[in-house]
Motif scaffolding. Structure first.
Motif: not given
Length: 359
Positions: A3-4, A6-7, A10, A37, A43, A60, A329-331
Motif C-alpha cells: 500500500a505504501e 502504491d501511494y 500516486r 511522511q 505531501e 495530496p 485518499n491518504s496513507d
C-alpha cells in the motif's frame, strides 16, 4: 506492491519528475526521491539531484476541500519573503504543469536542523535552552507580523483582504468542517462542534490589526538550526498564508503550546498534540503572549475567542483528514485516529470557551 508503494506511485512519477528537473536544472548522475511522511497536509518529497538536496511540496491525491493545499500560494509567499527578517528556505522552481506530477508543485532547497515535533533534541534539554526555544518561536511570529507585506509584493486585494478576515475565518472553517461531515456523518457525529460554531459567530472581535498571516504557525512548522543556543533557521508550511488578523496566528500557536496546568492531551490527538513544553524552563502561554505584545505593540484581547477558533479549525482539519481516510485518499496513520480525535478537540474548544482552560 505494498500500500505504501502504491501511494508513493500516486504522488510522484519519478521518470516524469526527472525529465522536468533535467530540463530546468541540467542533467545529473545521482537522482533519488524519498517520501517524507511527517506532515499531515500537503505531501513532501525529498529529492537528491546531483549535489543538490531539494524538497518538493505538492497536494495530496484525490478530492480536496476548496482553498486547501494551495502549494503555489505557498511558493509565492516564500519567494516574496526572501531577504526579509523571516528565516526561510531558498526557493528554486514552481510548476503548474500537471503532466509532471498530476498537480501543481514547487521546489525549494532542503535545510539542515531539527523540527521539534515529538520531543526536544538532547542539545536543548536545559532550562536556558528551553526558554530560548519558546521565545525564538514567538519572536519569529512577531517578525512575520511586522513584514511590510505590500513592500514585498503581497498586495491587499491580490494576496489577501484584511477587512472582515476574522469573520471569514469562522465561516470558511465551518464550510471545511461541513465538507468533512458530508462523508464522516455516516461513521459518527460531533454535535458539540455546532455549539462551538454558534459561539464563534456570536463573538467575533469587531476590530483587529492587519498583517501578513502565516496560517499554520506552530512549533513543528519551524526548524531550529544545528548547535546551540536554539535559533530558528526556517519557517515552513505557508500554504494558508494571507493578509489578515495576526491574532489568528497567535491563537493557533498557543493551541499547540501545553502548560503544566492543562489536562493531558487526549490519546486520540497524540500525533497532533505533544506536551514536552511543560518541562522546566519552557515559557508559559502567558509568557509568550507578553513577549509578543512587547515586540509588536499589539494587545492580545479576546484570547478565548482566538484559542477556541484555533481548536475549532484543528477539528475542521481533523474532519477533512478523516474524510480523506474513509475515501482511501491518504496513507497517513494519524487520519483514522480522527474518529475519536475530532470529538476530543470539540470538547477542548468548549473548555476554552467556558474558561476551564485559561491562558
Amino acid at each position: 506492491m505494498t500500500a505504501e508503494d502504491d501511494y508513493f506511485a500516486r504522488i510522484v512519477d519519478e521518470e516524469a519528475l526527472a525529465g522536468y528537473l533535467r530540463e530546468e536544472l541540467g542533467p545529473v548522475d545521482v537522482y533519488e526521491v524519498e517520501h517524507h511522511q511527517e506532515g499531515h497536509s500537503n505531501e513532501t518529497l525529498f529529492v537528491t539531484w546531483g549535489d543538490k538536496e531539494l524538497v518538493i511540496r505538492r497536494p495530496p491525491p484525490g478530492e480536496v476541500a476548496e482553498t486547501a493545499h494551495d502549494v503555489l500560494r505557498e511558493y509565492r509567499v516564500i519567494d516574496s519573503l526572501q531577504g526579509t527578517e523571516v528565516p526561510l528556505p531558498r526557493t528554486v522552481l514552481a510548476c503548474e504543469d500537471h503532466a509532471v506530477l498530476g498537480s501543481d508543485f514547487y521546489v525549494m532547497e532542503r535545510m539542515d536542523g531539527d523540527v521539534l515535533r515529538n520531543d526536544e533534541p538532547e542539545r536543548f534539554a536545559t532550562p536556558e535552552h528551553r526558554e530560548q526555544v519558546g521565545y525564538q518561536l514567538v519572536e519569529t511570529l512577531a517578525a512575520i507580523h511586522q513584514v511590510d507585506y505590500e513592500g514585498v509584493g503581497l498586495e491587499v486585494g491580490d494576496f489577501g483582504y484584511p477587512p472582515g478576515f476574522t469573520q471569514r475565518q469562522v465561516r470558511r472553517w465551518s464550510e471545511q468542517l461541513m465538507w468533512g461531515f458530508e462523508v464522516t456523518v455516516d461513521e459518527r457525529e460531533v454535535p458539540e462542534l455546532y455549539e462551538v460554531m454558534e459561539w464563534l459567530y456570536d463573538n467575533v472581535p469587531e476590530e483587529t490589526p492587519a498583517t501578513l498571516v502565516h496560517g499554520d504557525y506552530k512549533l513543528d512548522n519551524v526548524m531550529y538550526a544545528p548547535g546551540t543556543p536554539p535559533e530558528i533557521n526556517a519557517v515552513f508550511d505557508w500554504e494558508m498564508s494571507t493578509l489578515g488578523d495576526p491574532f489568528t496566528d497567535l491563537g493557533w500557536m498557543l493551541s499547540y503550546w501545553w502548560d503544566p496546568k492543562d489536562p493531558d492531551p487526549p490519546q486520540s490527538t497524540d500525533t497532533l498534540m505533544k506536551d514536552f513544553m511543560t518541562r522546566e524552563g519552557y515559557p508559559s502561554r502567558l509568557d509568550l503572549v507578553e513577549r509578543y505584545e512587547e515586540l509588536t505593540g499589539f494587545e492580545f484581547e479576546h484570547d478565548r475567542f482566538y484559542r477556541a477558533l484555533a481548536v475549532y479549525k484543528l477539528a475542521g482539519l481533523g474532519e477533512m483528514f478523516f474524510r480523506r481516510y474513509l475515501e482511501g485518499n491518504s496513507d497517513d496513520p494519524m487520519y483514522p485516529k480522527m474518529r475519536e480525535g475530532v470529538p476530543a478537540l470539540a470538547e477542548r474548544a468548549l473548555r476554552i470557551i467556558e474558561g476551564d482552560e485559561p491562558l
